[in-house]
Design an enzyme around this catalytic site. Structure first.
Site, PDB file in Angstrom:
ATOM      1  N   CYS B  89       3.421   8.294  -1.453  1.00 39.79           N
ATOM      2  CA  CYS B  89       2.736   6.837  -2.219  1.00 39.79           C
ATOM      3  C   CYS B  89       3.049   6.487  -3.525  1.00 39.79           C
ATOM      4  O   CYS B  89       2.918   5.262  -4.045  1.00 39.79           O
ATOM      5  CB  CYS B  89       1.372   6.515  -1.802  1.00 39.79           C
ATOM      6  SG  CYS B  89       1.138   6.745   0.042  1.00 39.79           S
ATOM      7  N   CYS B 208      -7.763  -0.590   6.949  1.00 41.37           N
ATOM      8  CA  CYS B 208      -6.649   0.137   6.826  1.00 41.37           C
ATOM      9  C   CYS B 208      -5.434  -0.913   6.512  1.00 41.37           C
ATOM     10  O   CYS B 208      -5.298  -1.963   6.842  1.00 41.37           O
ATOM     11  CB  CYS B 208      -6.107   0.855   8.242  1.00 41.37           C
ATOM     12  SG  CYS B 208      -7.258   2.166   8.775  1.00 41.37           S
ATOM     13  N   HIS B 332       2.053  -2.251   2.773  1.00 43.57           N
ATOM     14  CA  HIS B 332       2.333  -0.954   1.736  1.00 43.57           C
ATOM     15  C   HIS B 332       3.665  -0.351   2.383  1.00 43.57           C
ATOM     16  O   HIS B 332       3.542   0.653   2.909  1.00 43.57           O
ATOM     17  CB  HIS B 332       1.089   0.043   2.077  1.00 43.57           C
ATOM     18  CG  HIS B 332       1.105   1.157   1.478  1.00 43.57           C
ATOM     19  ND1 HIS B 332       1.947   1.612   0.368  1.00 43.57           N
ATOM     20  CD2 HIS B 332       0.652   2.408   1.674  1.00 43.57           C
ATOM     21  CE1 HIS B 332       2.058   3.057   0.012  1.00 43.57           C
ATOM     22  NE2 HIS B 332       1.131   3.437   0.668  1.00 43.57           N
TER      23      HIS B 332
END
Lengths: 129, 389
Positions: B89, B208, B332
């Site tokens: 990430c 999430c 994301h």
């Protein structure tokens, strides 16, 4: 024969054998190593039994997983009695019975099929009685 | 000890991104191209692409090939060094970090950084990448499980409830509803968060981040040259990166990799956590943001929740966090995430963030990622500190 990743750690997996750093006591598992993650340096290791009992450090209950898993599936990080920390699936336990600190015991179970052969490893159940 | 530092050696002179979302009508290369053109357009005094001497591409799962040449195909920038970076990430922020190294060293005057990910074409998302054939490497562990393990431990140790953690999702969705580039532009309530289906207990759906397509790009130059391109450059003051695994110890109520990376960045910048005016931090899950307040030094251990309850980290607060809606609302797209955070902070520091512009006249901004690798048994964190010229 099993595929190489299973074959390489067959002995450690079957007998819960770990390797303890002679300097800091960190337990490496399942592969024998020559560098220590805690000392951050080359180190000597001695072979140890990891023991079969441990305590849950933390856990989740998995509700979304690919095919091949039964859900809800409890998963935990477990500190074993002789110093190793491992991931483990929890069986014979309702999700609501799980707590941090719960004592669990390792149990040899079928894990998955690997190129047509069964792979066995340990799952954990709460210590009873 | 090191003789050199990045502090004040590199300026960000342009930054652009595309609206994140389900971008079925845009290819991987089209997304890069649009983000790049938006970054070029944002350079106040203009920049000729021929001035770009090197480029870095951050991406985790490119659709074809694994090299930097994908960036060349998307932008026409052939014949210069293009390096592809992948670091979980922290992929986008590490691509930026490595570009900064080269510019600070004086190897290149101007460099381009692009982060991109196309995640929706593959319907399964990351859960399909669960470790299935692992004996001891975390069989059945998913991304939500890794962070869920930290949530359970944190809730147990500090007596924090799911209702309290839900305040992160509520705040970030409120910001995301205002942010033009966000994937999800709706608000949600604590009740919505609690009633959503579980993904990995104790994390439900609204705890999430979504699975998202996106791209972002920044242009950097040697600090001395910044005034050729803009009167409002943003300078890189500090940068840090570190790895860790909970197999080494700890009680799973912190991400030590963040602590190490943040310490490196604060030391390099010569500032403290209290000096930070605005931050884009890694809220891949609600719990990640809460714990990161503490790892970044914004709150003592176990007390991060007070920042939410007292309104400090809200858009109107004294230390707004994730004005863009964060990963929870913005999305994301892994390789794009770190670069998009830098794009957002560039705009915040220049007072150009539109509907999500923070009101505290920010001078110092912090960017943070915490990601996982090695089938969710290890983590990597990257932190940058940026400042207004």
């Amino acid at each position: 024969m099993h595929t190489p990743p299973v074959w390489r750690i067959a002995r450690e997996n079957a007998r819960l054998i770990g390797y303890r750093c002679r300097r800091c006591g960190f337990v490496e598992f399942p592969e024998p190593r020559k560098t220590c993650k805690r000392c951050r340096a080359p180190a000597e290791f001695e072979e140890i039994s990891m023991g079969t009992r441990g305590k849950i450090v933390s856990f989740v209950v998995q509700h979304r997983l690919p095919e091949g898993f039964e859900t809800p599936l409890p998963l935990a990080v477990i500190d074993l009695e002789n110093g190793a920390r491992v991931y483990g699936q929890i069986v014979e336990c309702k999700p609501e019975e799980l707590t941090v600190g719960l004592e669990v015991e390792a149990d040899f179970r079928v894990f998955y099929d690997d190129a047509g052969l069964r792979v066995y490893s340990y799952k954990f159940h709460p210590v009873r009685g | 000890m090191a003789q050199h530092s990045l502090r004040n050696k590199v300026a960000i002179i342009g930054a652009g991104m595309i609206k994140f979302g389900e971008l079925f009508d845009k290819s991987f290369e089209t997304m890069i191209e649009e983000a790049y053109l938006n970054a070029l357009k944002s350079v106040d005094k203009g920049l000729d692409p021929k001035e770009i001497e090197a480029a870095w591409l951050g991406t985790l799962y490119p659709p074809q090939g694994n090299s930097g040449v994908l960036l060349s195909f998307a932008t026409g920038l052939f014949g210069i060094p293009v390096t592809r970076v992948e670091n979980a990430c922290a992929t986008g922020s590490d691509a930026f970090r490595n570009a900064c190294f080269a510019v600070a060293l004086g190897l290149y005057d101007v460099a381009l950084v692009v982060g991109v990910e196309k995640m929706r074409d593959d319907g399964g998302g990351l859960i399909q990448r669960t470790a299935v054939k692992q004996l001891w490497g975390g069989r059945g562990v998913t991304m939500p499980a890794f962070f869920g393990l930290h949530a359970t431990a944190y809730m147990h140790k500090y007596k924090i409830s799911r209702e309290e953690i839900a305040l992160v999702s509520v705040k970030n969705h409120r910001n995301g509803a205002l942010y033009p580039y966000a994937h999800y532009r709706f608000e949600c309530s604590v009740e919505d968060v609690l009633k959503a289906p579980y993904i990995s207990y104790p994390l439900g759906l609204y705890d999430c981040c979504p699975v998202t397509d996106g791209a972002a790009a920044v242009l950097i130059c040697r600090a001395e040259l910044a005034s050729q391109y803009t009167d409002k450059p943003v300078f890189v003051l500090g940068s840090g990166l570190a790895t860790e695994t909970f197999f080494r110890g700890g009680d799973l109520t912190s991400f030590p990799a963040t602590r190490y990376a943040a310490q490196q960045a604060y030391e390099m910048a010569g500032v403290s956590p209290d000096d930070i005016d605005v931050a884009e931090i890694h809220d891949c899950f609600s719990i990640t943001e809460l714990i990161s307040y503490e790892d970044l030094g914004f709150a003592p251990p176990g007390q991060g929740i007070a920042l939410l309850k007292e309104g400090i980290v809200q858009l109107e607060g004294s230390k707004p966090i994730n004005p863009s809606g964060g990963l929870l609302a913005k999305g994301h797209p892994i390789g794009a995430t770190g670069v998009a955070q830098i794009v957002e902070l560039f705009e915040q520091l220049r007072g150009q963030a539109g509907p999500v512009q923070v009101k505290n006249n920010p001078q110092l901004a912090l960017q943070h990622n915490i990601g996982i690798g090695r089938t969710a048994t290890g983590s990597v964190s990257c932190v940058h500190i940026l400042g207004r010229g």
